[in-house]
Enzyme design. Structure first.
Site, PDB file in Angstrom:
ATOM      1  N   ASN A   1       0.827  -1.204   0.000  1.00 17.18           N
ATOM      2  CA  ASN A   1       0.000   0.000   0.000  1.00 17.18           C
ATOM      3  C   ASN A   1       0.861   1.252   0.000  1.00 17.18           C
ATOM      4  OD1 ASN A   1      -2.422   1.712   0.572  1.00 17.18           O
ATOM      5  ND2 ASN A   1      -1.297   2.047   2.494  1.00 17.18           N
TER       6      ASN A   1
ATOM      7  N   ASP B   1       2.000   6.898   0.013  1.00 18.18           N
ATOM      8  CA  ASP B   1       0.943   6.016  -0.476  1.00 18.18           C
ATOM      9  C   ASP B   1       1.071   5.725  -1.967  1.00 18.18           C
ATOM     10  OD1 ASP B   1      -1.437   4.687   0.551  1.00 18.18           O
ATOM     11  OD2 ASP B   1      -2.516   5.869  -0.956  1.00 18.18           O
TER      12      ASP B   1
ATOM     13  N   ARG C   1      -0.403 -12.723   2.796  1.00 17.47           N
ATOM     14  CA  ARG C   1      -1.242 -11.784   3.556  1.00 17.47           C
ATOM     15  C   ARG C   1      -1.069 -10.414   2.906  1.00 17.47           C
ATOM     16  NH1 ARG C   1      -0.180  -7.540   7.430  1.00 17.47           N
ATOM     17  NH2 ARG C   1      -1.892  -7.285   8.904  1.00 17.47           N
TER      18      ARG C   1
ATOM     19  N   ASP D   1      -1.164  -6.754   3.406  1.00 20.36           N
ATOM     20  CA  ASP D   1      -1.197  -5.725   4.437  1.00 20.36           C
ATOM     21  C   ASP D   1      -1.985  -4.508   3.942  1.00 20.36           C
ATOM     22  OD1 ASP D   1       0.023  -4.578   6.986  1.00 20.36           O
ATOM     23  OD2 ASP D   1       0.687  -3.088   5.513  1.00 20.36           O
TER      24      ASP D   1
ATOM     25  N   HIS E   1      -6.776  -0.106   2.443  1.00 20.93           N
ATOM     26  CA  HIS E   1      -6.276   1.177   1.947  1.00 20.93           C
ATOM     27  C   HIS E   1      -5.930   1.133   0.463  1.00 20.93           C
ATOM     28  CE1 HIS E   1      -6.249   2.765   6.027  1.00 20.93           C
ATOM     29  NE2 HIS E   1      -5.823   1.567   6.383  1.00 20.93           N
TER      30      HIS E   1
ATOM     31  N   GLU F   1      -5.916  -7.902   4.786  1.00 15.93           N
ATOM     32  CA  GLU F   1      -6.190  -7.178   6.019  1.00 15.93           C
ATOM     33  C   GLU F   1      -7.156  -6.038   5.743  1.00 15.93           C
ATOM     34  OE1 GLU F   1      -4.118  -4.827   9.642  1.00 15.93           O
ATOM     35  OE2 GLU F   1      -3.862  -4.263   7.564  1.00 15.93           O
TER      36      GLU F   1
HETATM   37  C1  LAG Z   1      -0.913  -2.795   8.864  1.00 16.44           C
HETATM   38  N1  LAG Z   1      -2.041  -3.167   8.489  1.00 16.44           N
HETATM   39  O1  LAG Z   1      -2.807  -2.433   7.670  1.00 16.44           O
HETATM   40  C2  LAG Z   1      -0.031  -3.554   9.760  1.00 16.44           C
HETATM   41  O2  LAG Z   1      -0.674  -4.701  10.256  1.00 16.44           O
HETATM   42  C3  LAG Z   1       0.442  -2.608  10.822  1.00 16.44           C
HETATM   43  O3  LAG Z   1       1.289  -3.280  11.722  1.00 16.44           O
HETATM   44  C4  LAG Z   1       1.144  -1.428  10.148  1.00 16.44           C
HETATM   45  O4  LAG Z   1       1.405  -0.374  11.078  1.00 16.44           O
HETATM   46  C5  LAG Z   1       0.275  -0.768   9.104  1.00 16.44           C
HETATM   47  N2  LAG Z   1      -0.574  -1.626   8.415  1.00 16.44           N
HETATM   48  C6  LAG Z   1       1.150  -0.145   8.043  1.00 16.44           C
HETATM   49  O5  LAG Z   1       1.768  -1.170   7.288  1.00 16.44           O
HETATM   50  C7  LAG Z   1       2.611  -0.471  11.808  1.00 16.44           C
HETATM   51  C8  LAG Z   1       2.457   0.257  13.124  1.00 16.44           C
HETATM   52  C9  LAG Z   1       2.478   1.760  12.946  1.00 16.44           C
HETATM   53  C10 LAG Z   1       3.734   2.168  12.204  1.00 16.44           C
HETATM   54  C11 LAG Z   1       3.666   1.476  10.836  1.00 16.44           C
HETATM   55  C12 LAG Z   1       4.846   1.795   9.969  1.00 16.44           C
HETATM   56  O6  LAG Z   1       1.199  -0.138  13.718  1.00 16.44           O
HETATM   57  O7  LAG Z   1       2.494   2.369  14.264  1.00 16.44           O
HETATM   58  O8  LAG Z   1       3.797   3.558  12.050  1.00 16.44           O
HETATM   59  O9  LAG Z   1       3.674   0.038  11.044  1.00 16.44           O
HETATM   60  O10 LAG Z   1       6.052   1.463  10.617  1.00 16.44           O
HETATM   61  C13 LAG Z   1       5.015   4.175  12.504  1.00 16.44           C
HETATM   62  C14 LAG Z   1       4.759   5.113  13.671  1.00 16.44           C
HETATM   63  C15 LAG Z   1       3.873   6.279  13.226  1.00 16.44           C
HETATM   64  C16 LAG Z   1       4.538   7.012  12.064  1.00 16.44           C
HETATM   65  C17 LAG Z   1       4.810   6.004  10.944  1.00 16.44           C
HETATM   66  C18 LAG Z   1       5.563   6.658   9.792  1.00 16.44           C
HETATM   67  O11 LAG Z   1       4.123   4.393  14.715  1.00 16.44           O
HETATM   68  O12 LAG Z   1       3.688   7.156  14.304  1.00 16.44           O
HETATM   69  O13 LAG Z   1       3.670   8.032  11.563  1.00 16.44           O
HETATM   70  O14 LAG Z   1       5.615   4.917  11.445  1.00 16.44           O
HETATM   71  O15 LAG Z   1       6.834   7.087  10.188  1.00 16.44           O
HETATM   72 CA    CA Z   2      -3.538   3.604  -0.340  1.00 19.24          CA
END
Ligand code: LAG
Ligand code: CA
Length: 476
Positions: A98, A157, A185, A187, A191, A224
């Protein structure tokens, strides 16, 4: 395509979250294959942005589509897939297409690739700003266009309507297919536009014949799409061309096994619950996100930290025919950002496993006796229906899977004690929760089923496990 291509119609996969490929290969040979697991979902395998402190979520920030991550490089991946297939265990890869990374400066990946995220420039793919949607943040989940065309958490994106983007995704997935995996899977599928995904999936090559798949087998796809019923994007938009992860499953069962709703209501589980049709769903009690408060689910999601009721809920998941099941296998954490056990240089530390107990910071729920025994139960029960439902009007339930297996669950503070209909042929059975058959001996409770299919079943309220399960035959 909605069929996982498990060997021998096995019933369950396990997500070995953040495991290294070499450790997964060994686990396939030593445990998962012999115990009847159908497959393993591995953490994302593409090259990701290195984030200081090495949080687990860096793996959801692709910087290139090279196969190289903290789990290992491409030759280790290939070796793992070959060895797992040889052990009758299929491999499923978590595909993140995505988006690419969020902003970072400098931006360097696990394989040494660099990028300029603020310019949407990823030369190692290559992607340029022309391959991305314009920058905007997702805030209104009622607006499906915003959910699909804006940035999730600032992650740049990709525009899957672009031919170059589609071709890059197909090339990446085909490269993985050639290495012998059984599926993917997807992800953040929510989106991406269903019409784009349909086209991308339709262009994927067939599964590898040399890896043992029948000719013309299409990859297994599970997507997902978190749809709890109140947003612009609906899970049913994605079920024409693959399964969808049913997030309501673990949420409802979490509520139930925490005692917020009576277990007797599970009598018609799967129907009238707002869940997807069984053949469209992939289900779990928890996943890598909602076990740590990421994604959706909230505080009632059960995890390894709630061990007793977690095992009870997992036993129900595996005993009931609804959906394709997945088991979570975790490492211990308190900080929800912290990555897997690792050396100071970032190398992941392998789980050390003695007598089915993992140490070195790994939890290995899949090695818990009550859980792997129910994986075997599910294989034995095959496609047989739920029969002989019984409940006490509250939190004590039991049911059979045709004439092949029987489970009783006591979710109450009162003892469960009574003559229940098991549906099984008369004979002596070993409760696989309190023990197992070893040699010719049952190390747990022995249950005697009489000619009329009834047996005396006892689960004291203070028993170690609130579950009793018996089944015919032996698997492995
Ligand atoms: C998913 N499903 O749609 C994944 O299962 C999930 O684990 C992923 O988020 C998300 N999509 C994007 O692939 C994870 C964390 C986020 C993290 C993201 C990218 O839950 O918290 O965001 O992976 O690493 C992190 C920071 C954010 C920040 C972002 C960009 O937590 O605060 O904005 O990185 O720097
Ligand atoms: Ca998208």
């Amino acid at each position: 395509q909605k069929h996982p291509y498990y060997v021998d119609d096995r019933g369950t996969m396990v997500h070995l979250f953040e495991w290294k490929f070499q450790d997964i290969a060994r686990e396939c040979e030593e445990f998962l294959g012999p115990m009847g697991f159908g497959g393993v979902q591995v953490s994302p395998i593409h090259e990701n942005l290195i984030i200081p402190g090495r949080p687990w979520y860096e793996r959801y920030q692709p910087i290139s589509m090279k196969i190289h991550s903290r789990s290992g490089n491409v030759s280790e991946f290939q070796d793992m897939v070959r060895r797992c297939n040889a052990a009758d265990v299929r491999i499923y890869v978590d595909v993140v297409v995505n988006h690419m990374t969020g902003d970072a400066n400098p931006a360097r990946g696990v394989d040494g690739s660099t990028a300029e995220p603020s310019l949407k420039s990823y030369p190692a793919v290559p992607f340029t700003s022309a391959d991305f949607h314009r920058t905007c943040a997702i805030s209104n989940y009622q607006n499906a266009t915003e959910v699909r065309d804006c940035e999730l958490s600032g992650l740049h994106d990709l525009d899957q309507s672009k031919e170059h983007v589609r071709a890059a995704i197909v090339e990446y997935m085909d490269r993985i297919t050639d290495l012998g995996v059984a599926g993917f899977r997807i992800d953040a599928a929510k989106h991406m536009w269903p019409q784009d995904l349909r086209i991308i999936y339709s262009r994927l090559k067939n599964l590898s014949v040399s890896a043992g798949f029948p000719r013309n087998s299409r990859p297994f796809i599970y997507q997902e799409v978190i749809d709890l019923g109140n947003e612009g994007v609906k899970k049913a938009e994605y079920t024409d061309f693959g399964r969808v992860i049913e997030f309501n499953f673990g949420i409802v069962l979490g509520n139930m096994f925490r005692g917020l709703e009576p277990l007797k209501d599970l009598k018609n589980w799967g129907n009238g619950w707002g869940l997807l049709p069984s053949g469209d769903a992939l289900v779990m009690i928890d996943n890598h996100d909602n076990q740590r408060g990421h994604g959706a689910g909230g505080a009632t999601i059960l995890t390894y930290k709630d061990a007793r009721i977690y095992k009870m809920a997992t036993a129900f998941e595996l005993a009931h025919p609804y959906g394709t099941t997945r088991i979570m296998s975790s490492y211990s954490f308190t900080d929800p950002s912290v990555g897997p056990p690792a050396d100071s240089d970032g190398t992941i530390i392998s789980p050390k496993i003695t007598n089915n107990v993992c140490t070195n910071g790994w939890i290995c729920e899949h090695r818990w006796h009550q859980i792997y025994q129910m994986v075997i139960f599910r294989n034995v029960a095959k496609r047989s229906p739920v029969e002989n439902w019984w409940d006490n009007g509250n939190n004590q339930i039991s049911f059979s899977r045709g004439r092949l297996g029987f489970i009783a669950i006591n979710g109450e503070t009162e003892d469960l004690r009574g003559n229940l209909t098991t549906g099984l042929p008369a004979g002596k059975y070993c409760d696989v929760i309190s023990g197992e058959v070893r040699g010719n001996k049952c190390t747990g409770k022995t249950i005697e089923v009489t000619e009329n299919g009834k047996a005396f079943i006892e689960i004291p309220a203070n028993a170690d496990d609130g579950v009793l399960a018996i089944h015919i035959g032996r698997t492995s």
